[in-house]
Design a protein around this motif. Structure first.
Motif, short mmCIF file in Angstrom:
data_model
loop_
_atom_site.label_atom_id
_atom_site.label_comp_id
_atom_site.label_asym_id
_atom_site.label_seq_id
_atom_site.Cartn_x
_atom_site.Cartn_y
_atom_site.Cartn_z
N PRO A 269 0.81 -1.22 0.00
CA PRO A 269 0.00 0.00 0.00
C PRO A 269 0.85 1.27 0.00
CG PRO A 269 -1.00 -1.60 1.44
CD PRO A 269 0.35 -2.16 1.02
N LEU A 270 2.04 1.21 0.57
CA LEU A 270 2.95 2.36 0.55
C LEU A 270 3.46 2.62 -0.86
CD1 LEU A 270 4.97 1.56 3.77
CD2 LEU A 270 3.11 3.21 3.50
N LEU A 271 3.55 1.60 -1.69
CA LEU A 271 3.99 1.75 -3.07
C LEU A 271 3.04 2.67 -3.84
CD1 LEU A 271 5.97 0.71 -5.36
CD2 LEU A 271 4.17 -0.95 -5.87
N VAL A 272 1.75 2.56 -3.59
CA VAL A 272 0.76 3.39 -4.26
C VAL A 272 1.05 4.87 -3.98
CG1 VAL A 272 -1.70 3.92 -4.46
CG2 VAL A 272 -0.96 1.55 -4.15
N GLU A 273 1.31 5.20 -2.72
CA GLU A 273 1.63 6.57 -2.35
C GLU A 273 2.96 7.01 -2.97
OE1 GLU A 273 1.50 6.76 1.92
OE2 GLU A 273 -0.41 5.68 1.95
N ASP A 274 3.94 6.11 -2.98
CA ASP A 274 5.25 6.43 -3.56
C ASP A 274 5.14 6.74 -5.05
OD1 ASP A 274 6.42 6.03 -1.10
OD2 ASP A 274 7.22 4.04 -1.58
N ILE A 275 4.29 5.99 -5.74
CA ILE A 275 4.11 6.22 -7.18
C ILE A 275 3.54 7.60 -7.43
CG2 ILE A 275 2.76 5.52 -9.20
CD1 ILE A 275 3.11 2.61 -8.15
N ARG A 276 2.52 7.97 -6.67
CA ARG A 276 1.92 9.30 -6.86
C ARG A 276 2.94 10.41 -6.64
NH1 ARG A 276 -3.13 7.52 -3.35
NH2 ARG A 276 -4.30 6.41 -4.93
N ASP B 141 4.75 13.02 -9.53
CA ASP B 141 4.70 14.48 -9.35
C ASP B 141 6.10 15.09 -9.40
OD1 ASP B 141 1.96 14.46 -9.14
OD2 ASP B 141 1.94 14.52 -6.94
N LEU B 142 7.08 14.37 -8.85
CA LEU B 142 8.44 14.90 -8.77
C LEU B 142 9.29 14.61 -10.00
CD1 LEU B 142 9.26 13.94 -5.08
CD2 LEU B 142 8.79 16.23 -5.97
N ALA B 143 9.17 13.41 -10.55
CA ALA B 143 10.10 12.97 -11.59
C ALA B 143 9.50 12.87 -12.98
CB ALA B 143 10.69 11.61 -11.20
N GLY B 144 8.20 12.94 -13.08
CA GLY B 144 7.59 12.84 -14.40
C GLY B 144 7.01 11.46 -14.66
N PRO B 145 6.65 11.20 -15.90
CA PRO B 145 5.88 9.99 -16.21
C PRO B 145 6.66 8.68 -16.19
CG PRO B 145 6.28 11.27 -18.19
CD PRO B 145 6.79 12.07 -17.05
N ARG B 146 7.99 8.73 -16.22
CA ARG B 146 8.80 7.50 -16.19
C ARG B 146 9.50 7.41 -14.84
NH1 ARG B 146 11.21 5.80 -21.77
NH2 ARG B 146 11.76 4.13 -20.37
N ILE B 147 9.17 6.36 -14.09
CA ILE B 147 9.77 6.22 -12.76
C ILE B 147 10.23 4.79 -12.53
CG2 ILE B 147 8.50 8.12 -11.69
CD1 ILE B 147 6.55 6.06 -10.55
N THR B 148 11.20 4.66 -11.64
CA THR B 148 11.71 3.36 -11.24
C THR B 148 11.67 3.32 -9.72
OG1 THR B 148 13.18 3.24 -13.14
CG2 THR B 148 13.66 1.77 -11.30
N TYR C 138 -0.75 -3.50 -7.54
CA TYR C 138 -0.86 -2.39 -6.60
C TYR C 138 -0.59 -1.06 -7.31
CZ TYR C 138 -1.49 -4.92 -2.20
OH TYR C 138 -2.00 -5.68 -1.16
N ALA C 139 0.35 -1.05 -8.26
CA ALA C 139 0.66 0.17 -8.99
C ALA C 139 -0.56 0.69 -9.73
CB ALA C 139 1.81 -0.08 -9.97
N ARG C 140 -1.39 -0.21 -10.20
CA ARG C 140 -2.60 0.21 -10.94
C ARG C 140 -3.61 0.90 -10.03
NH1 ARG C 140 -1.93 -5.07 -12.86
NH2 ARG C 140 -0.71 -5.06 -14.76
N LEU C 141 -3.42 0.81 -8.72
CA LEU C 141 -4.33 1.48 -7.79
C LEU C 141 -3.98 2.94 -7.58
CD1 LEU C 141 -4.61 -1.30 -5.04
CD2 LEU C 141 -6.11 -0.90 -7.00
N ALA C 142 -2.90 3.41 -8.18
CA ALA C 142 -2.44 4.79 -7.99
C ALA C 142 -3.34 5.81 -8.68
CB ALA C 142 -1.00 4.94 -8.46
N GLY C 143 -4.27 5.36 -9.49
CA GLY C 143 -5.18 6.27 -10.17
C GLY C 143 -4.58 6.94 -11.40
N LEU C 144 -3.49 6.40 -11.89
CA LEU C 144 -2.82 6.92 -13.08
C LEU C 144 -2.97 5.92 -14.21
CD1 LEU C 144 0.51 7.84 -11.29
CD2 LEU C 144 -1.30 9.44 -11.89
N HIS C 145 -2.93 6.43 -15.42
CA HIS C 145 -2.91 5.50 -16.55
C HIS C 145 -1.48 4.99 -16.71
CE1 HIS C 145 -4.08 3.52 -20.21
NE2 HIS C 145 -2.93 3.92 -20.70
N ILE C 146 -1.31 3.70 -16.52
CA ILE C 146 0.03 3.10 -16.64
C ILE C 146 0.14 2.48 -18.03
CG2 ILE C 146 1.58 1.34 -15.73
CD1 ILE C 146 0.34 1.91 -12.98
#
Length: 173
Positions: free
Chosen positions: A62-69, A73-80, A94-102
């Motif tokens: 669940p922390l991953l979802v927050e980290d992705i958001r 916001d900080l690094a742009g659309p490509r993140i690792t 879980y990443a798909r729960l971030a509310g972003l189009h992946i």
């Protein structure tokens, strides 16, 4: 047999509670289980996650979802993002729960051998991809989820009925 996303999410959430996970993590796990199964994930990964409430992806992801958001916001659309070993199977769900189009989710490894999740989001598209109307789930998984969920039910007794459990007299025909 196939089930609606809501049926799977509710049962997976109850199963996580029955396995001993906290309410919030169980709720997020229910939503992630739907994403995982809709994406063709192997049911054993869900069962493995439910097996140890002391050390499980259900507690960490669940922390991953927050980290992705935050990362988008900080690094742009490509993140690792670096994952903990054992979280790889469920991390994309879980990443798909971030509310972003992946647009792309890929698992990899860093030079030091840690698992990584590479995501490419599409800021021009809203939200996650739509779920199918029904999701096929094998009976062994449903049986195990049901047995874990049953641990959350109040046992039938005169005292539980007097406290309001079960159907009332009007509810029985």
């Amino acid at each position: 047999m196939s089930y609606s996303a809501n049926e799977i999410a509710a049962l997976a959430q109850k199963a996580a509670r029955g396995a001993g996970f906290p309410p919030h993590q169980a709720q997020v796990f229910g939503a992630a289980a739907v994403q995982f199964l809709a994406g063709g994930g192997e049911p054993q990964a869900l069962l493995d996650a439910l097996s140890d409430p002391g050390d499980s992806p259900i507690l960490r992801l669940p922390l991953l979802v927050e980290d992705i958001r935050r990362a988008v916001d900080l690094a742009g659309p490509r993140i690792t993002l670096t994952l903990q070993s054992g979280d790889e199977a469920l991390a994309p769900a879980y990443a798909r729960l971030a509310g972003l189009h992946i647009a792309q989710a890929e698992l990899g490894q860093s030079e030091d051998g840690l698992p990584r999740l590479l995501l490419e989001t599409d800021p021009d598209r809203d939200g996650a991809a739509a779920l199918p109307p029904r999701i096929a789930v094998e009976p062994p998984l449903m049986n195990r989820l049901s047995s874990l969920a049953a641990r959350t039910y109040v046992p039938a007794s005169d005292s539980s009925r007097s406290a309001g459990a079960g159907a009332g007299d009007i509810d029985n025909d």
